[in-house]
Design an enzyme around this catalytic site. Structure first.
Site, PDB file in Angstrom:
ATOM      1  N   GLU A   1      51.090 -63.708  -0.705  1.00 44.11           N
ATOM      2  CA  GLU A   1      50.920 -65.320  -0.698  1.00 44.11           C
ATOM      3  C   GLU A   1      50.300 -65.914   0.764  1.00 44.11           C
ATOM      4  O   GLU A   1      49.696 -66.736   0.691  1.00 44.11           O
ATOM      5  CB  GLU A   1      52.059 -66.092  -1.098  1.00 44.11           C
TER       6      GLU A   1
ATOM      7  N   ILE B   1      50.052 -72.944   2.067  1.00 45.96           N
ATOM      8  CA  ILE B   1      49.813 -73.683   0.918  1.00 45.96           C
ATOM      9  C   ILE B   1      50.208 -72.654  -0.101  1.00 45.96           C
ATOM     10  O   ILE B   1      49.615 -71.385  -0.071  1.00 45.96           O
ATOM     11  CB  ILE B   1      48.437 -73.965   0.635  1.00 45.96           C
TER      12      ILE B   1
ATOM     13  N   GLU C   1      41.874 -65.358  14.442  1.00 45.34           N
ATOM     14  CA  GLU C   1      42.139 -63.979  14.358  1.00 45.34           C
ATOM     15  C   GLU C   1      41.983 -63.170  15.738  1.00 45.34           C
ATOM     16  O   GLU C   1      41.500 -63.823  16.815  1.00 45.34           O
ATOM     17  CB  GLU C   1      41.204 -63.296  13.472  1.00 45.34           C
TER      18      GLU C   1
ATOM     19  N   LYS D   1      39.115 -64.851   1.810  1.00 47.22           N
ATOM     20  CA  LYS D   1      40.074 -65.497   1.202  1.00 47.22           C
ATOM     21  C   LYS D   1      39.549 -66.057  -0.121  1.00 47.22           C
ATOM     22  O   LYS D   1      40.305 -66.020  -1.293  1.00 47.22           O
ATOM     23  CB  LYS D   1      40.651 -66.536   2.115  1.00 47.22           C
TER      24      LYS D   1
END
Ligand code: HSE
Length: 426
Positions: A130, A137, A191, A206
């Site tokens: 997740e 979120i 990152e 993503k």
């Protein structure tokens, strides 16, 4: 009460967030679940750098990944190392050793998910991720459960917290790009190498994961046309604002007629749309679907606590599966291969900006063929909105404008795209 033993790989921003939240919420977990977690070992690159980190009493700090992935007592491995190697080797080894996996590693899941997720299924272990998309979120669970019975037609996301933080700081606080990026790094959003954030690579990873859940389609990096935010200028942000637009790094996937159109890059969003008001490290995903229409999910997209919360929700789901003997169910089982297309090729509307000291008015009026929809002018820039035009017309326009010797830039207007659909044989 059953104790489930876990191991952690990595003790950076995310790993530390997991340790902190796990300790903070231990009492609540014990009250709401019929199991508790024991963090047995944490593997790091260099133990000396973590001597002062606040680990629970008795937790082992090691510089050997194998101390975690080969430990027969450990049932769940949380991978918070990031980047593809050596995380991939560690995860595969842990799966082969029968451990369930929780990962926040979008790079790995986007590029090798099709290879490693089936290993988990075969081994009968859980593999949840997740936290890999949009930080705090819970979008993947929403897509795989609440929206499972709906037909999703488009996903439009602001899914890189660093890029959104930088664009917001440039727009609202008039910070320069380098200062804004440094602040995002100091806050732990970026990152280790922020190239992936500012070049749109992280958002593309993503989007690839989101597209598997939303459309059943496994895109690859080369399927998604991509632009970064490194060349966005203050003049573009100001003139967009004058025209009622906000500039955001968008990730879009749109399915029509068994074709999946996608793109990642900066776009100008009309202020009337919810995504235009998503600022700072906030992320948002607008989902268009047949039954629900548009639903928008917003929240913090990066940072220790939000990401750790997503990891802990995976941890509870895995703990529950272990206790009930349900491990091995896929996080996402939707597969529906469709043909991948670049959304950038679709006719759409653009914001064109001309920057320089030349006679801007004469440059603009030298393009009589185009009827500009709206214009904004400042001391050293001119901006105009085109009507919906083809990609070829855009290229011609840019060539003509570049003859002026001024700096020319363009941004697509979000949701103005009109994909040209191929006829699909039934
Ligand atoms: N660097 C990422 C971002 C972290 O800024 O969104 C969360 O994935």
């Amino acid at each position: 009460m059953k104790t489930i033993t876990i191991g952690l790989l990595g003790l950076g921003t995310v790993g530390k967030g997991v340790v902190t939240l796990l300790q903070k919420q231990a009492a609540k977990i014990a009250r709401t679940q019929d199991f508790r977690f024991k963090l047995k070992s944490v593997a790091v690159h260099n133990c000396a750098h973590h001597r002062n980190d606040n680990l629970p009493a008795g937790t082992i700090l090691t510089d050997k990944v194998t101390d975690v992935v080969d430990d027969p007592e450990i049932q769940i491995v949380i991978e918070a190392m990031g980047t593809i190697e050596p995380a991939k080797v560690a995860i595969c080894q842990a799966i082969l050793n029968g451990k369930s996996i929780i990962s926040a590693n979008k790079d790995l899941l986007a590029t090798a998910g099709d290879e490693i997720l089936p290993l988990a299924k075969t081994a009968g272990v859980d593999f949840f991720y997740e936290a890999s998309v949009a930080g705090g979120i819970p979008i993947l669970r929403v897509l795989s459960s609440s929206l499972e019975t709906d037909q999703i037609t488009q996903i439009t996301g602001i899914i890189n917290g660093t890029a959104n933080y930088v664009l917001t700081a440039m727009d609202r606080e008039h910070k320069d790009y380098a200062t804004a990026l440094k602040a995002a790094q100091e806050l732990g959003y970026a990152e280790a190498d922020p190239t992936n954030d500012v070049q749109g690579i992280d958002a593309t990873y993503k989007l690839i994961i989101l597209s598997r859940f939303a459309f059943g389609q496994s895109l690859s990096l080369k399927d998604v046309p991509r632009r970064g935010i490194t060349t966005i200028s203050p003049a573009q942000l100001i003139s967009a604002g004058q025209l009622g637009l906000k500039v955001k790094l968008l990730a879009v996937a749109k399915e029509e007629n068994r074709q999946l159109f996608s793109f990642v890059g900066p776009a100008a969003i009309p202020a009337s749309e919810p995504l235009a008001h998503v600022n700072g490290v906030q992320n948002a995903i607008a989902v268009q679907s047949d039954a629900l229409g548009e639903t928008t999910y917003t929240g913090p997209g990066a940072g220790a606590a939000p990401t750790a919360n997503s990891i802990l929700s995976d941890l509870l789901a895995t703990g529950d599966d272990i206790v009930k003997g349900n491990c091995g169910r896929e996080f996402n089982s939707y597969r529906k291969p469709v043909s991948a297309k670049p959304l950038t090729a679709a006719p759409q509307q653009y914001l064109i900006t001309v920057e320089g000291t030349g006679n801007l008015l004469s440059i603009i009026s030298s393009i009589p063929t185009l009827s500009w929809q709206q214009q904004a002018t400042g001391r050293n820039y001119w901006s105009g909105l085109t009507p919906v035009i083809s990609r070829d017309a855009l290229e011609e326009l840019l060539i003509t404008l570049k003859r002026s010797g001024q700096k020319i830039s363009y941004l697509p207007i979000a949701n103005s795209w009109q994909p040209v659909l191929e006829k699909i044989e039934e």
